[in-house]
Design a protein around this motif. Structure first.
Motif, PDB file in Angstrom:
ATOM      1  N   SER A   2      28.117  12.436 -22.475  1.00 51.80           N
ATOM      2  CA  SER A   2      26.659  12.353 -22.527  1.00 51.80           C
ATOM      3  C   SER A   2      26.299  11.394 -21.222  1.00 51.80           C
ATOM      4  CB  SER A   2      25.897  12.103 -23.733  1.00 51.80           C
ATOM      5  OG  SER A   2      25.921  12.915 -24.822  1.00 51.80           O
ATOM      6  N   HIS A   6      26.877  12.990 -18.031  1.00 51.42           N
ATOM      7  CA  HIS A   6      25.972  14.156 -17.797  1.00 51.42           C
ATOM      8  C   HIS A   6      24.595  13.525 -17.330  1.00 51.42           C
ATOM      9  CE1 HIS A   6      23.427  17.535 -18.474  1.00 51.42           C
ATOM     10  NE2 HIS A   6      24.581  18.292 -18.189  1.00 51.42           N
ATOM     11  N   ALA A   7      24.199  12.349 -17.987  1.00 52.89           N
ATOM     12  CA  ALA A   7      22.982  11.745 -17.569  1.00 52.89           C
ATOM     13  C   ALA A   7      22.776  11.518 -16.135  1.00 52.89           C
ATOM     14  CB  ALA A   7      22.463  10.759 -18.587  1.00 52.89           C
ATOM     15  N   HIS A   8      24.099  10.623 -15.697  1.00 54.25           N
ATOM     16  CA  HIS A   8      24.074  10.275 -14.317  1.00 54.25           C
ATOM     17  C   HIS A   8      24.280  11.268 -13.411  1.00 54.25           C
ATOM     18  CE1 HIS A   8      24.812   5.982 -14.424  1.00 54.25           C
ATOM     19  NE2 HIS A   8      25.412   5.927 -15.708  1.00 54.25           N
ATOM     20  N   GLN A   9      24.929  12.396 -13.665  1.00 57.38           N
ATOM     21  CA  GLN A   9      25.073  13.528 -12.834  1.00 57.38           C
ATOM     22  C   GLN A   9      23.607  14.238 -12.693  1.00 57.38           C
ATOM     23  OE1 GLN A   9      28.231  15.531 -14.849  1.00 57.38           O
ATOM     24  NE2 GLN A   9      29.809  14.549 -13.250  1.00 57.38           N
ATOM     25  N   GLU A  10      22.932  14.236 -13.872  1.00 56.77           N
ATOM     26  CA  GLU A  10      21.597  15.053 -13.618  1.00 56.77           C
ATOM     27  C   GLU A  10      20.742  13.948 -12.808  1.00 56.77           C
ATOM     28  OE1 GLU A  10      19.868  15.888 -17.323  1.00 56.77           O
ATOM     29  OE2 GLU A  10      21.274  17.545 -17.940  1.00 56.77           O
ATOM     30  N   PHE A  11      20.759  12.830 -12.944  1.00 58.07           N
ATOM     31  CA  PHE A  11      20.047  11.788 -12.037  1.00 58.07           C
ATOM     32  C   PHE A  11      20.271  11.911 -10.731  1.00 58.07           C
ATOM     33  CE2 PHE A  11      19.393   7.693 -10.392  1.00 58.07           C
ATOM     34  CZ  PHE A  11      17.773   7.581 -10.201  1.00 58.07           C
ATOM     35  N   GLU A  12      21.599  12.096 -10.448  1.00 53.38           N
ATOM     36  CA  GLU A  12      22.017  12.142  -9.048  1.00 53.38           C
ATOM     37  C   GLU A  12      21.425  13.404  -8.446  1.00 53.38           C
ATOM     38  OE1 GLU A  12      24.116  10.321  -6.907  1.00 53.38           O
ATOM     39  OE2 GLU A  12      23.754   8.694  -8.353  1.00 53.38           O
ATOM     40  N   VAL A  13      21.369  14.623  -9.188  1.00 52.38           N
ATOM     41  CA  VAL A  13      20.731  15.826  -8.624  1.00 52.38           C
ATOM     42  C   VAL A  13      19.348  15.616  -8.379  1.00 52.38           C
ATOM     43  CG1 VAL A  13      20.406  18.218  -9.420  1.00 52.38           C
ATOM     44  CG2 VAL A  13      22.880  17.386  -9.869  1.00 52.38           C
ATOM     45  N   GLN A  14      18.841  14.982  -9.279  1.00 50.84           N
ATOM     46  CA  GLN A  14      17.398  14.891  -9.237  1.00 50.84           C
ATOM     47  C   GLN A  14      16.853  14.074  -8.005  1.00 50.84           C
ATOM     48  OE1 GLN A  14      15.851  13.264 -13.058  1.00 50.84           O
ATOM     49  NE2 GLN A  14      15.774  15.178 -13.895  1.00 50.84           N
TER      50      GLN A  14
END
Length: 104
Positions: free
Chosen positions: A79, A82-90
């Motif tokens: 989790s 995943h949160a870090h990866q979503e932040f990177e994408v954003q």
């Protein structure tokens, strides 16, 4: 320092001979968690996830407790990752500036 000798087979592909017992993996994971708590980063999330994944190896299933805890830790680190990866994408999406089209 106590030297560990362990002759377990590494059939699962997750077992790490440098961390021969579940206690060794947990100790490493606790160190990463402490560092992550003070300064979260994608690199530490990746390291924590990798150690949590290692702990799920059947070679470390010394008790039912370790099996249950290893699954919970893997879910938690996944989790965070995943949160870090979503932040990177954003971050990349918000930094993207589409080129200006000019009509000639």
């Amino acid at each position: 320092m106590i030297a560990h000798t362990n002759h377990r087979a590494s059939g699962s592909g997750l077992y790490d001979p440098d961390l021969p017992t579940a206690t060794d993996v947990m100790t490493s994971l606790c160190c990463v968690a402490t560092q992550y708590a003070s300064e979260p980063s994608l690199d530490l999330a990746l390291l924590g996830f990798g150690l949590a994944q290692t702990l799920t190896a059947p070679e470390y299933a010394e008790s039912d407790l370790i099996v249950r805890v290893s699954k919970q830790l893997l879910d938690q680190w996944q989790s965070l990752l995943h949160a870090h990866q979503e932040f990177e994408v954003q971050q990349h999406a918000s930094a993207y500036v589409p080129p200006i089209l000019t009509v000639q």
